[in-house]
Write a protein that holds these residues in place. Structure first.
Motif, short mmCIF file in Angstrom:
data_model
loop_
_atom_site.label_atom_id
_atom_site.label_comp_id
_atom_site.label_asym_id
_atom_site.label_seq_id
_atom_site.Cartn_x
_atom_site.Cartn_y
_atom_site.Cartn_z
N PRO A 69 21.07 -49.90 -48.62
CA PRO A 69 20.60 -48.54 -48.92
C PRO A 69 19.33 -48.19 -48.16
O PRO A 69 19.17 -47.06 -47.70
CB PRO A 69 20.37 -48.59 -50.43
N ALA A 70 18.40 -49.16 -48.04
CA ALA A 70 17.16 -48.89 -47.32
C ALA A 70 17.42 -48.62 -45.85
O ALA A 70 16.79 -47.75 -45.24
CB ALA A 70 16.21 -50.08 -47.48
N ARG A 119 20.21 -47.40 -44.53
CA ARG A 119 20.84 -46.08 -44.41
C ARG A 119 19.83 -44.97 -44.64
O ARG A 119 19.87 -43.93 -43.97
CB ARG A 119 21.99 -45.96 -45.41
N ALA A 120 18.90 -45.17 -45.57
CA ALA A 120 17.88 -44.17 -45.83
C ALA A 120 16.97 -43.98 -44.62
O ALA A 120 16.55 -42.86 -44.32
CB ALA A 120 17.06 -44.57 -47.05
N ALA A 121 16.66 -45.08 -43.94
CA ALA A 121 15.81 -44.99 -42.75
C ALA A 121 16.49 -44.19 -41.65
O ALA A 121 15.87 -43.34 -41.00
CB ALA A 121 15.47 -46.40 -42.26
N PHE A 162 18.92 -41.99 -42.08
CA PHE A 162 19.03 -40.61 -42.53
C PHE A 162 17.71 -39.87 -42.33
O PHE A 162 17.70 -38.70 -41.91
CB PHE A 162 19.42 -40.56 -44.01
N GLY A 163 16.60 -40.53 -42.62
CA GLY A 163 15.30 -39.91 -42.40
C GLY A 163 15.05 -39.59 -40.94
O GLY A 163 14.51 -38.53 -40.60
N ALA A 189 26.44 -37.65 -45.38
CA ALA A 189 25.13 -37.62 -44.73
C ALA A 189 25.07 -36.51 -43.68
O ALA A 189 24.03 -35.86 -43.52
CB ALA A 189 24.84 -38.97 -44.08
#
Length: 199
Positions: free
Chosen positions: A24-25, A27-29, A31-32, A79
């Motif tokens: 998750p981290a 993918r979040a990076a 996405f950001g 996303a």
């Protein structure tokens, strides 16, 4: 001894498989990163097109769609939709007009829906350039539809052929850029690099 070797090899293979799984981290990076790219390009594009004042109303190169196009192979359709909504919000904040928000939302939703369907079911037939070209045409269709509905002026659809041609052309260009990035940084490498960089 053989059982011990088999167990150690199996454990190493499982560890390697876990390393390849997107966290998750991670993918979040990513996405950001894509969201920031969409916002910056949207604001820059809006400023430049405002100064150029194209002859055809609503005509934009759509370079900010690069982030949306890249979100499809990297993170998936959900996303890509979220990045597209961020892009629409950035355009609204840059212009401050509600009608611009409606135009951008309509174009974004229609564009992402079409691109996701093509990516989901026809990506072996169409490259990222073809998928992006469809997205460019659908984006213009959505914006013209909202413009005609709000103003109650069907005559705006006369602009649609010109906008569709430019949308396909600019969309293909964005897709070619996306293909270049994807070849340079494949999905597996992108997901791995985000974790290795400590993000």
């Amino acid at each position: 001894m053989r059982r011990l070797l088999w167990w150690s090899e199996g454990k190493a293979g499982w560890t390697a498989l876990q390393d390849k799984m997107p966290s998750p981290a991670r993918r979040a990076a990513i996405f950001g990163l894509l969201g920031s790219l969409a916002i910056v390009l949207s604001i820059l594009e809006n400023s430049v097109t405002g100064m150029l004042n194209f002859a055809v109303p609503g005509l934009k190169p759509g370079l900010a769609n690069l982030a949306v196009v890249l979100a499809l192979p990297y993170l998936g359709g959900g996303a890509a939709l979220a990045v597209s909504l961020l892009k629409a919000l950035a355009v609204f904040l840059a212009t401050g007009t509600v009608t611009t928000l409606w135009f951008s939302l309509a174009g974004s939703l229609l564009s992402v829906a079409g691109m996701w369907l093509l990516w989901r079911f026809c990506r072996r037939i169409f490259s990222l350039a073809g998928i992006s070209a469809l997205g460019g045409a659908l984006s213009n269709l959505g914006q013209v539809g909202v413009m005609a509905a709000i103003s109650n002026t069907p005559a705006f659809f006369y602009y649609l052929p010109a906008l569709a041609i430019f949308g396909v052309g600019f969309g293909m260009l964005v897709g070619v850029l996306g293909n270049m990035v994807l070849r340079r940084i494949p999905r597996e490498r992108m997901l791995g690099q985000a974790e290795k960089s400590g993000v």
